[in-house]
Design a protein around this motif. Structure first.
Motif, mmCIF file in Angstrom:
data_model
loop_
_atom_site.group_PDB
_atom_site.id
_atom_site.type_symbol
_atom_site.label_atom_id
_atom_site.label_comp_id
_atom_site.label_asym_id
_atom_site.label_seq_id
_atom_site.Cartn_x
_atom_site.Cartn_y
_atom_site.Cartn_z
ATOM 1 N N UNK A 46 71.618 -59.628 -62.419
ATOM 2 C CA UNK A 46 71.123 -60.889 -61.902
ATOM 3 C C UNK A 46 70.030 -60.655 -60.894
ATOM 4 N N UNK A 47 69.257 -61.708 -60.623
ATOM 5 C CA UNK A 47 68.152 -61.629 -59.679
ATOM 6 C C UNK A 47 68.560 -62.319 -58.388
ATOM 7 N N UNK A 48 68.566 -61.568 -57.307
ATOM 8 C CA UNK A 48 68.984 -62.118 -56.017
ATOM 9 C C UNK A 48 67.759 -62.494 -55.194
ATOM 10 N N UNK A 49 67.686 -63.770 -54.812
ATOM 11 C CA UNK A 49 66.647 -64.287 -53.929
ATOM 12 C C UNK A 49 65.249 -64.033 -54.473
ATOM 13 N N UNK A 50 65.117 -63.876 -55.799
ATOM 14 C CA UNK A 50 63.833 -63.603 -56.444
ATOM 15 C C UNK A 50 63.200 -62.302 -55.962
ATOM 16 N N UNK A 51 63.975 -61.472 -55.230
ATOM 17 C CA UNK A 51 63.388 -60.265 -54.634
ATOM 18 C C UNK A 51 64.055 -58.966 -55.073
ATOM 19 N N UNK A 52 65.286 -59.034 -55.569
ATOM 20 C CA UNK A 52 65.991 -57.817 -55.946
ATOM 21 C C UNK A 52 66.731 -58.028 -57.267
ATOM 22 N N UNK B 101 76.863 -60.816 -54.468
ATOM 23 C CA UNK B 101 75.702 -60.342 -53.726
ATOM 24 C C UNK B 101 75.394 -61.386 -52.662
ATOM 25 N N UNK B 102 75.432 -60.973 -51.406
ATOM 26 C CA UNK B 102 75.181 -61.883 -50.293
ATOM 27 C C UNK B 102 74.120 -61.283 -49.380
ATOM 28 N N UNK B 103 73.651 -62.088 -48.429
ATOM 29 C CA UNK B 103 72.691 -61.591 -47.440
ATOM 30 C C UNK B 103 73.411 -60.743 -46.407
ATOM 31 N N UNK B 104 72.653 -59.855 -45.783
ATOM 32 C CA UNK B 104 73.204 -59.095 -44.673
ATOM 33 C C UNK B 104 73.435 -59.997 -43.466
ATOM 34 N N UNK C 169 69.168 -68.063 -47.732
ATOM 35 C CA UNK C 169 69.464 -66.820 -48.446
ATOM 36 C C UNK C 169 70.686 -67.064 -49.332
ATOM 37 N N UNK C 170 70.607 -66.739 -50.599
ATOM 38 C CA UNK C 170 71.628 -67.178 -51.556
ATOM 39 C C UNK C 170 72.799 -66.210 -51.672
ATOM 40 N N UNK C 171 73.803 -66.664 -52.397
ATOM 41 C CA UNK C 171 74.891 -65.803 -52.841
ATOM 42 C C UNK C 171 74.854 -65.783 -54.363
ATOM 43 N N UNK C 172 75.030 -64.602 -54.937
ATOM 44 C CA UNK C 172 74.904 -64.425 -56.385
ATOM 45 C C UNK C 172 76.143 -63.738 -56.923
ATOM 46 N N UNK C 173 76.677 -64.251 -58.020
ATOM 47 C CA UNK C 173 77.780 -63.585 -58.712
ATOM 48 C C UNK C 173 77.222 -62.878 -59.940
ATOM 49 N N UNK C 174 77.615 -61.632 -60.120
ATOM 50 C CA UNK C 174 77.171 -60.847 -61.270
ATOM 51 C C UNK C 174 78.412 -60.304 -61.968
#
Length: 445
Positions: free
Chosen positions: A342-348, A360-363, A331-336
């Motif tokens: 941005x697209x997080x984990x291709x799902x959101x 943006x991080x995973x729970x 599960x990735x970490x994303x900076x926006x």
């Protein structure tokens, strides 16, 4: 009587009648953008639509054209200028866009296709076009079916339905193929009857491309399309949508639950629904491979409890039913950035409306209170890992501000959001509603 080109068949229609039928069946005023390379198929499409609209006196329709210069051959810029000159003669507004930047060493065909549609969509946005048309023919259809059959000879291969006559791009704009029942030679004859010419792209003879090899292998062969394949695919999509609406719950776009008495591995609509859910919840563009689905179905047919990982999701068969959710690995970490997205984990899809960067991080799988609050009716052993598959938002630096209301998170439906064929529209709409999304727009024809 015009042939209904919505489903591939060996019945063909001449290009001008195909264009007339397409124009007559448009349900509302439209600004049509023709994607024209200068080759015979797209040139014939532009000429036929221009003539059909002139004959019909269609004040409710507008016609524009776009040429994408992929910059892969030195001649491409001159070919784009020739198309622009043709459009000028016809009085059709025309735009050329060039695919700039380095080109990939591998996967060039797919990269070119993605770049082409992205650039076409940008032009459509800029000029206010609400419909794009391309010049794919019945010959392209035969090649597509042959390629897909070579990859999977099974009777359940949905690819044997071929190309859809309409595809929704980026969830918002329909791309249609009015010539899908037209033979290429008939199109060329029509162009010559209009005292016009076309450009022959030498890459169409380059056997380094799979489609060219298939085209050459099909030359002179008796190839027949299954007229029922597309009908069967659309019917399966509709039946699957009904199954999803009646038997599946999706929680917060990360967890699907199917009650024990609704797990029916011998039913085609259940199998198709399961594949669609795996792809969607795993953030995958394609449904799982047949071999992966066979493993899943073997487990389900035993009736025993168990777990299995496929396509980045975990399938957890329990006494009360089947649960499907994103596995916790990778599960990735994303900076926006501020006011970015941005697209997080291709799902959101995460849109940051704030003035500061966010992370943006995973729970957390050990966040039992949050899991209980989000999934109060579900077993903790399911709720906690599902919670870990949800995105969490935090400021990238310890700013003393609240991000509430400044950040929006929208589920992305990876199998459907970029390219959605008309065949699968009902299926995609059922999953969209289950995931809290609006239904996709209907095609104009």
């Amino acid at each position: 009587m015009p042939v209904d080109a919505r489903f591939p068949s060996e019945k063909t229609v001449a290009p001008l009648p195909a264009a007339r039928s397409f124009v007559a069946n448009l349900r509302k005023p439209s600004h049509i953008l023709v994607a024209i390379s200068g080759g015979s198929d797209s040139t014939g499409l532009l000429l036929a639509l221009h003539q059909a609209m002139a004959e019909a006196g269609c004040g409710r329709l507008r016609l524009s054209a776009v040429t994408i210069d992929h910059a892969l051959r030195v001649e491409s810029a001159e070919e784009a200028r020739q198309v622009a000159a043709l459009c000028l003669d016809l009085g059709v507004p025309h735009v050329t866009r060039r695919w700039e930047g380095a080109k990939p060493a591998s996967g060039l065909s797919d990269a070119s296709r993605l770049a082409r549609y992205r650039l076409i969509a940008e032009v459509a946005d800029g000029i206010g076009a609400d419909l794009v048309v391309t010049g794919h023919t019945i010959g392209d259809q035969r090649e597509t079916v042959a390629m897909r059959a070579a990859r999977n000879a099974g009777a359940d291969n949905l690819g044997l339905s071929g190309m859809a006559d309409a595809v929704l791009y980026d969830g918002r704009r329909w791309i249609m193929r009015p010539f899908l029942a037209c033979e290429r030679q008939a199109i060329r004859d029509y162009i010559l009857s209009r005292s016009q010419s076309w450009v022959d792209d030498p890459s169409n003879e380059n056997t380094g491309y799979e489609r060219v090899r298939v085209r050459q292998a099909l030359t002179g062969a008796a190839v027949h399309l299954d007229a029922e394949a597309a009908v069967k695919r659309r019917k399966l999509s509709e039946n699957t949508a009904d199954f999803l609406r009646g038997h599946v719950q999706v929680f917060h776009a990360v967890l699907a639950g199917i009650a024990a008495d609704s797990v029916m591995p011998d039913r085609s609509e259940f199998r198709h629904a399961l594949a669609a859910l795996i792809a969607t919840l795993g953030g995958r563009t394609y449904f799982p491979a047949a071999s992966s689905m066979e493993r899943v179905l073997r487990l389900l047919k035993t009736g025993e409890n168990g777990r299995l990982t496929v396509g980045r999701v975990l399938l957890d068969r329990r006494r009360d039913g089947l649960y499907i959710f994103r596995e916790q690995r990778n599960l990735p970490e994303l900076s926006v950035g501020a006011h970015g997205q941005g697209l997080w984990d291709e799902r959101f899809l995460v849109k940051n409306g704030s003035s500061v960067p966010i992370r943006v991080t995973a729970g957390r799988v050990d966040d039992a209170p949050r899991a209980e609050a989000l999934f109060p009716s579900l077993p903790p052993a399911v709720a906690k890992p599902a919670t870990a598959g949800l995105p969490q938002i935090a400021a990238a630096a310890p700013h003393a501000i609240s991000l509430a209301g400044d950040v929006t998170i929208t589920p992305r439906l990876a199998p459907f959001d970029l390219f959605l064929p008309r065949f699968d529209l009902e299926l995609a709409n059922a999953i969209a509603v289950l995931c809290g999304r609006a239904a996709y727009p209907q095609p104009p024809v």
